[in-house]
Enzyme design. Structure first.
Site, short mmCIF file in Angstrom:
data_model
loop_
_atom_site.label_atom_id
_atom_site.label_comp_id
_atom_site.label_asym_id
_atom_site.label_seq_id
_atom_site.Cartn_x
_atom_site.Cartn_y
_atom_site.Cartn_z
N LYS A 1 0.84 -1.21 0.00
CA LYS A 1 0.00 0.00 0.00
C LYS A 1 0.87 1.25 0.00
O LYS A 1 0.60 2.22 -0.71
CB LYS A 1 -0.91 0.01 1.24
CG LYS A 1 -2.08 -0.98 1.12
CD LYS A 1 -2.84 -1.15 2.43
CE LYS A 1 -3.85 -2.30 2.28
NZ LYS A 1 -4.44 -2.72 3.54
N GLN B 1 -4.94 -1.50 9.56
CA GLN B 1 -4.80 -2.82 8.95
C GLN B 1 -5.36 -3.90 9.87
O GLN B 1 -5.07 -3.94 11.07
CB GLN B 1 -3.32 -3.10 8.65
CG GLN B 1 -3.05 -4.39 7.92
CD GLN B 1 -3.58 -4.41 6.50
OE1 GLN B 1 -3.64 -3.38 5.84
NE2 GLN B 1 -3.97 -5.58 6.03
N ASP C 1 -11.44 2.74 4.05
CA ASP C 1 -11.74 1.31 4.05
C ASP C 1 -13.25 1.08 4.02
O ASP C 1 -13.71 -0.04 3.80
CB ASP C 1 -11.21 0.71 5.35
CG ASP C 1 -10.27 -0.45 5.11
OD1 ASP C 1 -10.07 -0.83 3.95
OD2 ASP C 1 -9.74 -0.95 6.11
N1 GUN Z 1 -6.88 -6.90 5.95
C1 GUN Z 1 -7.22 -7.67 4.89
N2 GUN Z 1 -8.04 -6.98 4.08
C2 GUN Z 1 -8.20 -5.76 4.63
C3 GUN Z 1 -8.91 -4.60 4.24
O1 GUN Z 1 -9.58 -4.52 3.22
N3 GUN Z 1 -8.82 -3.54 5.08
C4 GUN Z 1 -8.09 -3.58 6.22
N4 GUN Z 1 -8.06 -2.50 6.97
N5 GUN Z 1 -7.42 -4.63 6.60
C5 GUN Z 1 -7.47 -5.72 5.80
#
Ligand code: GUN
Length: 289
Positions: free
Chosen positions: A52, A96, A119
């Site tokens: 990311k 996350q 998100d």
């Molecule tokens: N962990 C796995 N997929 C995601 C997601 O889409 N958002 C977040 N914040 N954590 C994740």
């Protein structure tokens, strides 16, 4: 059968985001800012977060990762979220998941300013999605919808089956399909006769995390198949929730694993960040709060 190439579509989305980020920077004298919070040292999460970080920089975003130790308290984590909420140069906040076992995720997610919730996991943004109103949408479901758009299919009246009812993917993607006038069924681990449900479906979104549980021969002729699953087999191979080779013989469109839905998630996250930045600037210095 046509392969829905997530890598190629994600590249297209990232290029669009980059152009929007440049226009934003030119208009507002700063880049859209994405801040990611990572607690602990889960190896998969570390890889996702690094990806990311890299993708954000390449798309012309300002980005920062806040790495917190595994024994961080609930209060300290929520205090960091409050600090990021208060910083006007930050447009997107992503915590996350999963968090270490001693921490509760939902209060942390709900502490995020909804205007920065890239998100789409706060109660407010989830509610806006239910209501069909503008809001920030979860990234993987948005990526699925963008891939379906690539097929040019009109979903009106089509039978869509979502397998999996998670907050991250299953529920939101079902609502997005519904918003496009599909007739949506949500299947899950207690669903009776999954095979019959798959056989009658024009669109299948598989998001259960069970390797190849959707048999290829169940797929309806010319169906659109989106495979959100990423599972590692005992032999170390990555496979989806759908038995790909056999499904590809019947499907009209299908996403591979890897290289299908996966690459879309980060691209949509970057897009959400620029959207959040644009909306916050349009609403004034307090970001609409
Ligand atoms: N962990 C796995 N997929 C995601 C997601 O889409 N958002 C977040 N914040 N954590 C994740």
């Amino acid at each position: 059968m046509t392969v829905l190439d997530g890598k190629a579509v994600a590249k297209k989305v990232r290029d669009e985001v980059k152009a929007r980020a440049e226009a934003f920077a030119a208009a507002h004298g700063r880049k859209p800012g994405l801040h990611v919070v990572l607690v602990g040292d889960d190896p998969a999460s570390q890889v996702y977060v690094r990806n990311k970080e890299r993708a954000a920089a390449k798309a012309g975003l300002e980005g920062q990762v806040h790495r917190l130790p595994g024994d961080t308290t609930q209060a300290d984590l929520e205090a960091l979220v409050a600090k990021l909420n208060a910083d006007p140069a930050i447009d997107g906040i992503l915590v996350q998941l999963p968090l270490p076992g001693h921490l509760e995720a939902q209060p942390v997610l709900d502490a995020i300013d909804p205007s920065k919730d890239v998100d789409g996991l706060t109660a407010l943004n989830a509610g806006l999605l239910v209501d069909g109103r503008d809001g920030l949408r979860p990234c993987t479901p948005s990526g699925c919808m963008r891939l379906i758009e690539e097929t040019g299919a009109d979903l009106t009246g089509q039978r869509a089956l979502v397998i999996g009812r998670s907050v991250l993917v299953g529920k939101p993607v079902a609502l997005m399909l519904l918003a496009r006038n599909a007739t949506v069924t949500i299947a899950h681990s207690r669903t009776a006769d999954l095979e019959a449900r798959v056989r009658e479906s024009d669109i299948v979104v598989a998001a259960v995390g069970r390797p190849e549980m959707v048999r290829g021969e169940w797929i309806k002729e010319d169906a659109i198949v989106l495979d959100v699953g990423i599972n590692r087999t005992d032999e170390g191979k990555l496979v989806g929730d759908v038995e790909y080779a056999a499904a590809a013989e019947r499907a009209g469109w299908i996403t591979p694993v890897p290289g299908g839905v996966g690459p879309m998630t980060i691209a949509m996250l970057l897009g959400n960040t620029v959207t959040a930045a644009e909306r916050r600037e349009a609403r004034g210095p307090r970001g609409g709060r």
